[in-house]
Scaffold this motif. Structure first.
Motif, PDB file in Angstrom:
ATOM      1  N   ILE A 201      43.959  35.621  28.927  1.00 27.83           N
ATOM      2  CA  ILE A 201      42.437  35.499  29.490  1.00 27.83           C
ATOM      3  C   ILE A 201      42.617  36.951  30.557  1.00 27.83           C
ATOM      4  CG2 ILE A 201      40.744  34.284  30.814  1.00 27.83           C
ATOM      5  CD1 ILE A 201      42.255  31.650  29.857  1.00 27.83           C
ATOM      6  N   LYS A 202      41.584  37.551  30.387  1.00 30.43           N
ATOM      7  CA  LYS A 202      41.628  38.929  31.325  1.00 30.43           C
ATOM      8  C   LYS A 202      40.583  38.846  32.240  1.00 30.43           C
ATOM      9  CE  LYS A 202      41.696  41.516  27.607  1.00 30.43           C
ATOM     10  NZ  LYS A 202      42.205  41.592  26.359  1.00 30.43           N
ATOM     11  N   ILE A 203      40.837  38.939  33.612  1.00 33.18           N
ATOM     12  CA  ILE A 203      39.679  38.710  34.440  1.00 33.18           C
ATOM     13  C   ILE A 203      40.102  39.730  35.640  1.00 33.18           C
ATOM     14  CG2 ILE A 203      39.277  37.116  36.564  1.00 33.18           C
ATOM     15  CD1 ILE A 203      40.689  34.847  35.127  1.00 33.18           C
ATOM     16  N   LEU A 204      38.685  40.335  35.922  1.00 30.36           N
ATOM     17  CA  LEU A 204      38.726  41.554  36.786  1.00 30.36           C
ATOM     18  C   LEU A 204      38.128  40.854  37.969  1.00 30.36           C
ATOM     19  CD1 LEU A 204      38.772  44.637  37.570  1.00 30.36           C
ATOM     20  CD2 LEU A 204      36.530  44.530  36.867  1.00 30.36           C
ATOM     21  N   LEU A 205      38.958  41.468  39.210  1.00 26.82           N
ATOM     22  CA  LEU A 205      38.468  40.979  40.513  1.00 26.82           C
ATOM     23  C   LEU A 205      37.967  42.440  40.993  1.00 26.82           C
ATOM     24  CD1 LEU A 205      40.704  38.687  39.931  1.00 26.82           C
ATOM     25  CD2 LEU A 205      41.012  38.705  42.543  1.00 26.82           C
ATOM     26  N   THR A 206      36.552  42.452  41.549  1.00 24.17           N
ATOM     27  CA  THR A 206      35.983  43.378  41.853  1.00 24.17           C
ATOM     28  C   THR A 206      34.952  43.048  43.113  1.00 24.17           C
ATOM     29  OG1 THR A 206      34.626  45.565  41.485  1.00 24.17           O
ATOM     30  CG2 THR A 206      34.594  43.468  40.272  1.00 24.17           C
ATOM     31  N   HIS A 207      34.762  43.635  44.166  1.00 22.56           N
ATOM     32  CA  HIS A 207      33.560  43.297  45.281  1.00 22.56           C
ATOM     33  C   HIS A 207      32.219  43.507  44.769  1.00 22.56           C
ATOM     34  CE1 HIS A 207      32.250  42.498  48.939  1.00 22.56           C
ATOM     35  NE2 HIS A 207      31.584  43.604  48.928  1.00 22.56           N
ATOM     36  N   ARG A 208      32.004  44.573  43.752  1.00 21.97           N
ATOM     37  CA  ARG A 208      30.813  45.078  43.417  1.00 21.97           C
ATOM     38  C   ARG A 208      30.307  44.779  41.943  1.00 21.97           C
ATOM     39  NH1 ARG A 208      29.080  50.489  46.703  1.00 21.97           N
ATOM     40  NH2 ARG A 208      30.792  50.473  48.533  1.00 21.97           N
ATOM     41  N   PRO A 209      29.234  43.951  41.607  1.00 27.06           N
ATOM     42  CA  PRO A 209      28.728  43.633  40.526  1.00 27.06           C
ATOM     43  C   PRO A 209      28.099  44.969  39.641  1.00 27.06           C
ATOM     44  CG  PRO A 209      27.565  42.463  41.867  1.00 27.06           C
ATOM     45  CD  PRO A 209      28.535  43.307  42.828  1.00 27.06           C
ATOM     46  N   GLU A 210      27.471  45.781  40.707  1.00 23.69           N
ATOM     47  CA  GLU A 210      26.465  46.604  40.133  1.00 23.69           C
ATOM     48  C   GLU A 210      27.077  47.744  38.986  1.00 23.69           C
ATOM     49  OE1 GLU A 210      27.299  48.428  44.093  1.00 23.69           O
ATOM     50  OE2 GLU A 210      27.340  46.554  43.187  1.00 23.69           O
ATOM     51  N   VAL A 222      36.165  37.773  31.914  1.00 16.75           N
ATOM     52  CA  VAL A 222      35.496  37.452  33.225  1.00 16.75           C
ATOM     53  C   VAL A 222      35.787  38.407  34.208  1.00 16.75           C
ATOM     54  CG1 VAL A 222      35.314  35.505  34.702  1.00 16.75           C
ATOM     55  CG2 VAL A 222      36.147  34.717  32.599  1.00 16.75           C
ATOM     56  N   ILE A 223      34.496  38.713  34.842  1.00 12.53           N
ATOM     57  CA  ILE A 223      34.670  39.293  36.252  1.00 12.53           C
ATOM     58  C   ILE A 223      33.954  38.698  37.296  1.00 12.53           C
ATOM     59  CG2 ILE A 223      33.639  41.563  37.163  1.00 12.53           C
ATOM     60  CD1 ILE A 223      33.408  42.477  34.300  1.00 12.53           C
ATOM     61  N   VAL A 224      34.662  38.574  38.305  1.00 14.97           N
ATOM     62  CA  VAL A 224      34.169  37.901  39.534  1.00 14.97           C
ATOM     63  C   VAL A 224      34.158  38.899  40.554  1.00 14.97           C
ATOM     64  CG1 VAL A 224      35.480  35.714  38.916  1.00 14.97           C
ATOM     65  CG2 VAL A 224      36.600  37.382  40.035  1.00 14.97           C
ATOM     66  N   SER A 225      32.969  38.762  41.177  1.00 15.91           N
ATOM     67  CA  SER A 225      32.427  39.726  42.212  1.00 15.91           C
ATOM     68  C   SER A 225      31.645  38.974  43.551  1.00 15.91           C
ATOM     69  CB  SER A 225      31.611  40.762  41.478  1.00 15.91           C
ATOM     70  OG  SER A 225      30.538  40.258  41.122  1.00 15.91           O
ATOM     71  N   GLY A 226      31.327  39.963  44.393  1.00 15.54           N
ATOM     72  CA  GLY A 226      30.520  39.324  45.522  1.00 15.54           C
ATOM     73  C   GLY A 226      29.565  40.445  45.764  1.00 15.54           C
ATOM     74  N   HIS A 227      29.445  40.920  47.197  1.00 22.13           N
ATOM     75  CA  HIS A 227      29.060  41.945  47.895  1.00 22.13           C
ATOM     76  C   HIS A 227      27.268  41.831  47.956  1.00 22.13           C
ATOM     77  CE1 HIS A 227      28.284  46.256  49.306  1.00 22.13           C
ATOM     78  NE2 HIS A 227      27.563  46.423  48.015  1.00 22.13           N
TER      79      HIS A 227
END
Length: 301
Positions: A201-210, A222-227
């Protein structure tokens, strides 16, 4: 009548700015195995107001066997707030959740401070940093093979988004490398393209969803983000977020769970799921309206 109208307005304002720490639960259906429970934290900004409640919720989950990993996706530390607040969080995670894997990526505010000292503090508290030095890591949790990726915030490249995108897309050549950045070039493209396990399962952690369209060229689950801070102001059932940094008014990815068919211009490589945390910041000068801070529980089933 005027008194009643005034009372209604006061009640609506009070309800709007009431900001307890909220738990949100998002299920993503990828496997048929035993579910994983991942806590997602973002945009704490060195705050301490919600930490007692946060630790209580994490401990409750741990006692029930429902805390398998903790993801911290940027702006955990703020350049304008005392770092002691972040130290309380990080040391608490180390002390009370020593056996729980923890992973971190930077946000823009970390790069506005002393980034070397900040990363040293994170590492001191036994949290794995995913960045240009370690762009990916493979782990196994409850029989699930996870392949985690992390990207430093563009602020780390002098906010040069065009250059950051070149790095992400691995389009730089020897002729156009910027000398000052040579040593910092990450191997994200190589890491994501070299798949060690096609069932992971490939998951990217990144601050910016844009930058979802940039991420979408990779085969991520899955991509998980915030910002976004949830767009600061929400109107339930009408506006998910009024304004988010780098997205502008009526932000398309202000907060929540977005499935592939809800991601604009998604190609076949678009992630199955994009999760955007509304964060845990509390700023009395800029109140959140119908937008309480949140702890996200990501359940991979």
């Amino acid at each position: 009548m005027k008194k009643i109208l005034f009372a209604i307005i006061i009640l609506l304002l009070a309800a709007g700015i009431y900001a307890p720490l909220t738990e949100r639960f998002y299920d993503v259906d990828i496997t048929q195995q035993k579910p994983l429970h991942i806590a997602l934290l973002s945009d704490v900004h060195s705050g301490t107001f919600y930490l007692p409640n946060l630790f209580e919720k994490l401990k409750n989950a741990q006692q029930k066997g429902e805390l398998d990993a903790i993801f911290l996706v940027g702006d955990i530390i703020d350049d304008e707030e005392p770092i002691e607040g972040a130290r309380v969080l990080l040391e608490g995670l180390k002390k009370d959740f020593a056996q729980t894997p923890k992973f971190y990526v930077t946000g823009n505010h970390e790069f506005m401070g002393d980034i070397d000292a900040i990363k040293a503090l994170v590492r001191e508290n036994e949290i794995v940093i995913l960045d240009s030095n370690l762009p990916s890591v493979a782990i196994e949790l409850k029989g699930h093979n996870l392949w985690l990726f992390g990207i430093d915030d563009p602020k780390g490249f002098d906010n040069d988004v065009a250059f950051w995108r070149e790095l992400l897309h691995a389009t730089l050549t020897n002729d156009n490398w910027r000398e000052a950045k040579k040593q910092a070039l990450p191997s994200w493209f190589h890491a994501i393209s070299t798949e060690p396990n096609d069932k992971a399962i490939k998951i990217l952690l990144t601050h910016r969803p844009e930058f979802i369209e940039d991420y979408a060229r990779f085969s991520l689950d899955v991509i998980v983000s915030g910002h976004t801070h949830g767009g600061q102001v929400r109107i339930p059932f009408l506006i998910n977020g009024l304004y988010a940094p780098n997205q502008g008014l009526f932000s398309p990815y202000a907060g929540g769970l977005y499935e592939r068919d809800k991601i604009a211009d998604s190609a076949h490589h678009a992630p199955l799921y994009l999760i955007v945390s509304r964060g845990m910041s509390l700023n009395w000068k800029l109140p959140r309206i119908f937008n309480p801070p949140e702890l996200i529980w990501l359940m991979i089933r």
